[in-house]
Design a protein around this motif. Structure first.
Motif, mmCIF file in Angstrom:
data_model
loop_
_atom_site.group_PDB
_atom_site.id
_atom_site.type_symbol
_atom_site.label_atom_id
_atom_site.label_comp_id
_atom_site.label_asym_id
_atom_site.label_seq_id
_atom_site.Cartn_x
_atom_site.Cartn_y
_atom_site.Cartn_z
ATOM 1 N N ASP A 140 -5.159 0.840 -9.839
ATOM 2 C CA ASP A 140 -5.813 -0.407 -9.424
ATOM 3 C C ASP A 140 -4.983 -1.613 -9.852
ATOM 4 O O ASP A 140 -4.727 -2.519 -9.058
ATOM 5 C CB ASP A 140 -7.206 -0.487 -10.053
ATOM 6 N N LEU A 149 -13.213 -1.196 -0.771
ATOM 7 C CA LEU A 149 -11.945 -0.535 -0.471
ATOM 8 C C LEU A 149 -12.150 0.969 -0.357
ATOM 9 O O LEU A 149 -12.827 1.577 -1.190
ATOM 10 C CB LEU A 149 -10.927 -0.821 -1.592
ATOM 11 N N PRO A 187 -4.878 -3.636 0.965
ATOM 12 C CA PRO A 187 -5.042 -2.609 -0.076
ATOM 13 C C PRO A 187 -5.275 -1.215 0.505
ATOM 14 O O PRO A 187 -4.970 -0.215 -0.142
ATOM 15 C CB PRO A 187 -6.270 -3.087 -0.871
ATOM 16 N N ASN A 231 -10.507 3.978 -1.192
ATOM 17 C CA ASN A 231 -9.390 4.316 -2.069
ATOM 18 C C ASN A 231 -8.820 5.684 -1.692
ATOM 19 O O ASN A 231 -9.207 6.705 -2.232
ATOM 20 C CB ASN A 231 -9.885 4.311 -3.516
ATOM 21 N N TYR A 290 -3.773 -2.400 -6.224
ATOM 22 C CA TYR A 290 -4.895 -3.066 -5.554
ATOM 23 C C TYR A 290 -5.165 -4.475 -6.078
ATOM 24 O O TYR A 290 -5.479 -5.371 -5.317
ATOM 25 C CB TYR A 290 -6.177 -2.230 -5.683
#
Lengths: 423, 331
Positions: B113, B56, B128, B58, B117
């Motif tokens: 998270d 991912l 996500p 982020n 996520y």
């Protein structure tokens, strides 16, 4: 809010009396009939004090002429260009106001707006009707000139090709020119110009550069910065390496002028070696909080401000200030005296245009006669001294004031203090 | 050795004689680049770790860095230490604030998270990514409400001493201060510790195993979710440290800086090879140098264009990044 509402109503009531007395007394002296002057700016919420102040200014100017000029009785129609939903100026309302004015067969002049954005809407509408517009407050350069303007400006506001919009107040970019002259007076030899790459900041920086070169001040560069970057040390190191003794920043507090000033000390850019100067977009207490007083004072930070503070005005300005205070019982708001100036410019032009207006077949020709007369305003005795309109409809004087950051007994620890009059 | 009172001392010492010579400019800008790059590197590590483990990007990571600056400022204010620290305060208060800030931002990252996520762990891969962008906006607006729209001054907590002039006694035009040293003595140990943790400890092994193959790691008895939580915590803690260092070094913070720093750090992670930790560090330093040199020798307004042109060039010839490994099934 309540207090202002009450004061506003009271002020308006007083004004109605003041404005109507001379008009009634001279009602029989209107051999040429009646003409209307429309005003348009926000008259709601937080804008009530300033809106009322500007209204007072116009009323004062017309009352000085006794309400009658060259045989025409003048009537003022005050419109509000704020939307009731938001309380802020609204393009649709402003367009409605301008359309209302041009549709009135007695309307001869439009005084407004307060917001430059609103002026963008009304100038072309008035232009198509040959109606002159005078602003007491717009300072965005693009409304009248290419300097500091977006592409296509100012022509897009003049569909019929002539200038119908006039401002008796210096536009923002003039500060660049005045700043450069001030820098020279302070003994600066070599300047490094930074700008935030935005309309206001870059416009001012470009004018500063042009003027500096003209008056023999060395310019190292006029560099656009990436203001979103919290680290300006490399660019400031470049300033240091260049040996410049002044940093001029065309910017505002919203584009992180604080970061530049804050980090100047970190790379050793402090007085007496290097000083800092900027335009009135930096004349905010918020800036001192972010940049810290320590650094602002270490760089001997100076800013320019368009026009003079009212209490520093001389001649006509000082008299106008006193008259206003006596008449309305309070300090004029920021633009109140500029509204008075706008009204006086109109009265003066009306006298000069009277002969042509008498011959005019319809209202459009009358408006055109007045528009031309306003455009040719020369050596007008204004509140900031004698001035004329240039080809763009801007004033040609560049009287400004200079402020310097000094130590103060305030929670922040310093403040901007009036230092000098700049011309 | 004199700590503090730097402003006065510097003003007393004679102002620099003339303009800097070309090699002095180069050294000075390189110092600027190293410090700037070290901060990017610290943020880039967080991007690369999370990407390595769950694939991912982020996007909220840059904003955790921004929060790190404001949170550390709050701790300093809380301790009544929002002034220049001296002697013993430097060795007690500063590490304490470092620790508290890192714990806080680490926890924030774990919460992000958990909320944004984890529920999407098995969802479509772009889901996500979108929540990450959403979290980024939320954090920015949170900071905007908390601190207001204007840049906030960060106090001169760490004393700045012109080392060459005041300690070595050389009459040099170069400005290498204790603050420059601070950036290096905090970021380098953090990076070494992280490298040690990942390559030499049991938890590090679990992280590497999870990064390689989640299912197999799970079947080998590794608690994958716990490993992911740990990764987010470490990434957040590093971002918090970077925020504090940023505050100490640049003395100013604003709510929008997370976006810009995050973008540069993400670029650094990709340049170095996303998923590779030494790569993130190298990429961060490179972007630091390049942007500082570009500000000096070309023009600040071109810096972003130049940094990204170099990124494109590197990726054309080395798609996996400078130190990245070819993992065809992952990219």
């Amino acid at each position: 809010m309540r207090r202002w509402g009450w004061l506003g109503t009271f002020g308006a009531a007083v004004l109605v009396m003041v404005a109507t007395i001379p008009m009634d007394a001279t009602a029989q002296q209107c051999p040429k009939g009646k003409l209307r002057i429309y005003t348009s700016w926000p008259m709601q919420g937080a804008m009530i004090p300033e809106g009322t102040g500007m209204k007072n200014g116009v009323d004062m100017a017309i009352a000085e002429a006794g309400g009658v000029v060259a045989g025409y009785c003048l009537e003022i129609v005050n419109l509000d260009d704020a939307s009731p939903q938001t309380g802020k100026w609204d393009g649709a309302v402003e367009a409605e106001n301008a359309n209302k004015a041009v549709a009135d067969p007695l309307a001869i002049l439009y005084i407004g707006t307060y917001n430059s954005g609103a002026a963008k809407v009304s100038i072309p509408i008035n232009n198509r009707a040959h109606m002159a517009q005078i602003t007491p407050a717009n300072t965005y350069p693009g409304l009248t000139k290419k300097q500091g303007a977006a592409p296509g400006e100012p022509e897009i506001y003049r569909p019929l090709g002539f200038v119908n919009y006039f401002r008796p107040i210096p536009a923002d970019d003039i500060q660049g020119a005045v700043g450069a002259k001030w820098a020279k007076r302070l003994g600066i030899k070599k300047v490094f110009i930074l700008n935030d790459q935005e309309l206001y900041g870059k416009g001012i920086a470009d004018v500063f550069e042009a003027t500096a070169k003209k008056i023999g001040l060395a310019v190292v560069a006029n560099e656009g910065i990436d203001w979103k970057q919290p680290d300006q040390k490399p660019i400031l190191t470049k300033v240091r390496a260049s040996g410049a003794d002044l940093v001029y920043l065309g910017g505002v507090i919203e584009t992180g002028a604080q970061v530049i000033i804050r980090q100047m000390k970190e790379v050793g850019l402090v007085a007496p070696r290097v000083r800092f100067m900027g335009p009135d977009g930096l004349l905010e207490e918020e800036l001192l909080k972010g940049a810290t007083c320590e650094v602002a004072m270490a760089t001997e930070m100076r800013v320019t401000f368009a026009g003079l503070p009212f209490e520093k005005m001389k001649g006509v300005g000082a008299k106008t200030y006193e008259t206003y205070k006596a008449k309305f019982g309070k300090e004029p708001t920021s633009y109140a005296l500029y509204a008075a100036e706008g009204g006086r410019v109109a009265v003066d032009a009306l006298k000069r245009a009277a002969a042509e207006m008498d011959r005019a077949k319809d209202i459009t020709e009358k408006r055109e006669a007045l528009r031309k007369a306003i455009a040719t305003t020369k050596n007008f005795e204004g509140i900031n001294g004698k001035w004329s309109f240039d080809a763009n409809g801007d004033v040609d004087y560049d009287t400004m004031s200079g402020f310097k950051v000094v130590k103060a007994d305030s929670p922040i620890g310093c403040k901007f203090q009036f230092e000098t009059i700049l011309e | 050795m004199r700590w503090g009172g730097v402003g006065e001392e510097r003003r007393r010492s004679p102002p620099f004689r003339t303009n800097l010579l070309w090699h002095e400019v180069l050294i000075q800008q390189t110092v600027n680049g190293v410090t700037r790059g070290a901060v990017f590197a610290l943020i880039a590590l967080g991007y690369t770790m999370v990407y390595g483990i769950i694939g991912l990007i982020n996007f909220a990571h840059g904003d955790v860095f921004m929060l790190g600056l404001f949170i550390s400022l709050s701790y300093l204010t809380l301790l009544g230490m929002a002034t220049t620290l001296h002697g013993w305060q430097l060795v007690t208060v500063l590490p304490l604030v470092f620790l508290a800030t890192m714990l806080t931002t680490g926890t924030i990252n774990v919460v992000i998270d958990r909320v944004a996520y984890r529920p999407l762990r098995h969802a479509f891969r772009l889901a996500p990514l979108i929540t990450a962008i959403g979290v980024s906006f939320m954090l920015e607006n949170l900071a905007l409400i908390w601190k207001g729209p204007a840049p906030i001054a960060y106090p001169d907590v760490f004393p700045s001493v012109d080392i060459l002039r005041e300690w070595v006694g050389v009459d040099s035009l170069l400005f290498i201060t204790t603050k420059d040293v601070l950036v290096l003595v905090t970021t380098i140990p953090l990076m070494i510790a992280l490298q040690y943790f990942v390559t030499r400890t049991r938890w590090g092994k679990a992280m590497r195993a999870t990064a390689q193959d989640k299912e197999t790691a799970l079947s080998m008895g590794i608690d994958v979710e716990k490993t992911i939580v740990l990764t987010f915590f470490i990434g957040g803690a590093l971002a918090g440290a970077a925020g504090l260092i940023q505050g100490l070094y640049y003395n100013i913070g604003m709510w929008w800086m997370g976006y810009q720093a995050g973008l540069r750090a993400f670029t650094a992670a990709v340049l170095g090879g996303i998923g590779s930790m030494p790569g993130a560090a190298l990429g961060g330093l490179m972007i630091g140098f390049l942007s500082a040199w570009s500000d000096q020798y070309i023009s600040a307004r071109w810096t972003n264009a130049i940094v990204f042109s170099i990124l494109i060039l590197v990726l054309i010839f080395r798609p996996q990044g400078l130190l990245g490994e070819r993992v065809p099934d992952k990219a």
